[in-house]
Write an enzyme that holds these catalytic residues in place. Structure first.
Site, PDB file in Angstrom:
ATOM      1  N   GLY A   7     -37.320 -18.019 -13.376  1.00  0.00           N
ATOM      2  CA  GLY A   7     -37.592 -19.222 -14.146  1.00  0.00           C
ATOM      3  C   GLY A   7     -38.352 -18.872 -15.402  1.00  0.00           C
ATOM      4  N   ASP A   8     -39.459 -19.562 -15.641  1.00  0.00           N
ATOM      5  CA  ASP A   8     -40.267 -19.308 -16.833  1.00  0.00           C
ATOM      6  C   ASP A   8     -41.578 -18.615 -16.470  1.00  0.00           C
ATOM      7  OD1 ASP A   8     -41.236 -21.456 -15.452  1.00  0.00           O
ATOM      8  OD2 ASP A   8     -41.921 -22.557 -17.219  1.00  0.00           O
TER       9      ASP A   8
END
Length: 631
Positions: free
Chosen positions: A544-545
């Site tokens: 993800g981030d």
């Protein structure tokens, strides 16, 4: 006025009198010959001469019992020609036992009367005194062991008799459980010699259970296979039940806890059945094979669990009968399971079937003896102990058989591989001449192919250890780098700093500009992270981030704070995407080794927690793990 009954017919009176005489001749006790005791007799079983009288109201005293015995109201305790021990099954009555004895002049005065069933609640022994009256001794599992008249695992009473006289010793027996009364008169030296053999055999039995339990516990700790844990629990529960049955528990384990000693036998046997059912289900894998068999075993396990707690909820006798009946039922269910798995080729099923058939046959024999369906003797009294010992040996064969099956499967796989290799060799031999003519061309082709393979190998290795989107290290590679860094730091007495970075506002970019723009943003952020750290440091993407930066040889606060501020500022700068310029920020959590943790998992966990603290504190900032994380 009360009307008078009509006078009975004389013929009916004669017939009734004849019938009564016939019934009396059948029911009247034959005067048993007294048990003769002399100086040469080391031991004498007393069941054959024992006479019994049931006292349903618990109202008789020893003087009443003596009068009833003199009046001929006692009956033989055993059926004619029976060779077993006395067993009244489950009875709520008090039972009086009369032992007529003829003590020879050369016989010793002191004898030990052994009741070889220590789970009886209360046994009173009344011995006639020389001047009249009786002396009384009491023992049973409702009393602490220290209160017994003679220290022994069974109920033993020192009886002082009068040589040269005929005497009758009376016993009063009351128990909520099974009323089995094995009786033997011993000279003290003979009992001591007998105990040496008995205690040796029992010690070997419990030593075997202990060794098996510890061995399987070690196997469970090594393999984490719950089969071994279920068997360890089964062995421990069996040891508790057996220790209660043969008196070891009351003598050595819980001598001052008679409340538990009274219920240890049914509860221990029920727990044995419960864990035995779980082990059977796990070993035979009935959940994958037969739903009916699996549900039957689960039902038995549930009933055994209830039976183990039943002494707290139900009368003792009801709980004991329930355990005995369940032992018979589960015997049939487990044997049926073994037969079913044997027919379906389950590894180790035949030894399992034989082992459990012997054990559960012993359980069934013991249960039927408890219910009074089988005579009480040395075999029926120790049937379960004999069956459990054989089961231990046979289950080792079951495990060995299972290992042999796996080994045979491995051998077949190796043979198949060798056959495949042989086919390749033959094919190569057949094409040897053609290969010689095309050596140069083949060599060039092989070199090209090898180069491609090496390239592919490097590419695959890179893909395995790196994030496919950003090219950063992935979680697997990161964990490896952290472990090696911590090892180097220990040797050099330096530090390792871990930064967990989570982007603020990344979801809005995905929602407004699409996932393609979000991927481009992640790629640019990854490049910025690499720009801000040294080449020797590690930058990874967890998913993800979320990113991680590992810094080596950094002072925890002074060196790290500058880099972190640089990262926060650099990430905050606008990012040019195809759909326009966007801005995101970062929340960073920091953890250091050895200041905060000394292993990769804990270090990453603390840094992650610090990152969430930074998010909770307003985002676009960084937070360091406190020096005492546990506080």
């Amino acid at each position: 006025m009360i009307p008078r009954r009509p006078a009975p017919d004389c013929r009916l009176q004669c017939i009734g009198a004849a019938a009564a005489l016939l019934l009396w001749s059948i029911a009247a006790p034959a005067r048993a010959e007294p048990l003769r005791l002399d100086g040469a007799t080391g031991s004498s079983p007393a069941a054959q001469i024992a006479q019994a009288l049931e006292d349903p109201e618990h109202a008789l005293q020893v003087e009443d019992a003596a009068k009833a015995h003199a009046a001929g109201r006692f009956r033989h305790a055993l059926e004619e020609d029976s060779r077993g021990d006395i067993n009244f099954g489950y009875s709520r009555s008090a039972w009086w036992i009369a032992l007529p004895l003829q003590i020879e002049k050369d016989a010793p005065a002191l004898w030990l009367l052994e009741i070889g069933y220590p789970s009886l609640d209360r046994v009173e022994v009344h011995v006639p005194r020389a001047g009249g009256g009786f002396s009384r001794m009491v023992a049973g599992d409702l009393q602490p062991f220290s209160a017994r008249p003679h220290p022994h695992r069974n109920l033993v009473f020192p009886v002082m008799l009068q040589p040269g006289q005929a005497q009758t010793v009376y016993l009063r027996v009351v128990s909520a459980g099974n009323l089995t009364i094995p009786m033997t008169l011993w000279q003290p030296e003979a009992l001591a010699r007998h105990d040496q053999t008995a205690y040796t055999v029992l010690s070997l039995y419990y030593g075997m259970l202990l060794a098996l339990g510890l061995y399987n516990l070690l196997l469970f700790m090594t393999t984490r296979d719950v089969n071994f844990l279920a068997y360890v629990a089964f062995t421990a529960a069996m040891a508790v039940g057996q220790a209660s049955m043969n008196g070891f528990g009351n003598q050595f384990i819980w001598p001052d806890w008679p409340a538990w000693g009274n219920v240890a036998l049914p509860s221990g046997m029920a727990a044995t059945g419960f864990f035995g059912a779980l082990f059977t289900r796990l070993f035979l894998e009935t959940r994958k094979g037969s739903k009916l068999l699996d549900r039957s075993i689960l039902g038995c396990a549930a009933l055994f669990a209830f039976a183990a707690l039943a002494p707290l909820l139900l009368p003792y006798q009801t709980a004991a009968i329930l355990v005995s009946v369940l032992g018979i039922v589960f015997s049939m269910v487990a044997v049926a399971g073994g037969v079913w798995c044997l027919r379906h080729g389950h590894p180790g099923a035949r030894y399992f079937l034989l082992a459990w058939s012997l054990l559960l046959a012993g359980v069934a024999v013991l249960a039927m003896r408890n219910l009074g369906w089988l005579p009480t003797n040395g075999f029926t009294l120790n049937a379960m102990q004999i069956g459990s010992a054989l089961e231990v040996l046979l289950l080792s064969f079951a495990l060995a058989d299972r290992i042999n099956v796996m080994r045979r499967e491995k051998d077949r796989a190796n043979e198949a591989a060798l056959a495949a290799k042989q086919e390749v060799v033959e094919a190569l031999r057949g094409s040897e001449q053609r290969l010689e003519e095309r050596v140069a061309e083949r060599t060039r082709s092989l070199e090209t192919l090898n180069q491609r393979l090496r390239d592919k190998e490097r590419e695959l290795e890179h893909l395995v250890r790196h994030d496919p989107l950003t090219g950063l290290a992935n979680r697997l590679f990161l964990n490896d780098r952290i472990e090696h860094a911590i090892t180097r730091a220990r040797r050099a007495r330096s530090s390792v700093t871990l930064l967990v970075i989570d982007l603020d506002g990344f979801k809005q970019v995905n929602d407004l500009h699409g996932h393609a723009a979000g991927d481009e943003l992640l790629v640019q952020i990854a490049d910025r992270l690499r720009e801000c750290v040294r080449e020797t440091d590690t930058v990874a993407r967890l998913g993800g981030d979320e990113f991680v930066v590992m810094l080596e040889n950094m002072r925890p606060v002074e060196d790290t704070s500058g880099i972190v501020e640089k990262l926060v500022a650099r990430i905050r700068q606008p990012v040019q995407l195809a759909g326009g310029s966007v801005e995101v920020s970062a929340s960073i959590g920091i953890a250091c080794c050895p200041l905060h943790a000394d292993n990769a998992g804990k270090l990453l966990e603390l840094a992650d927690a610090a990152m969430y603290a930074a998010k909770a504190g307003g985002r676009n900032r960084w937070t360091t793990t406190p020096e005492n994380p546990a506080a």
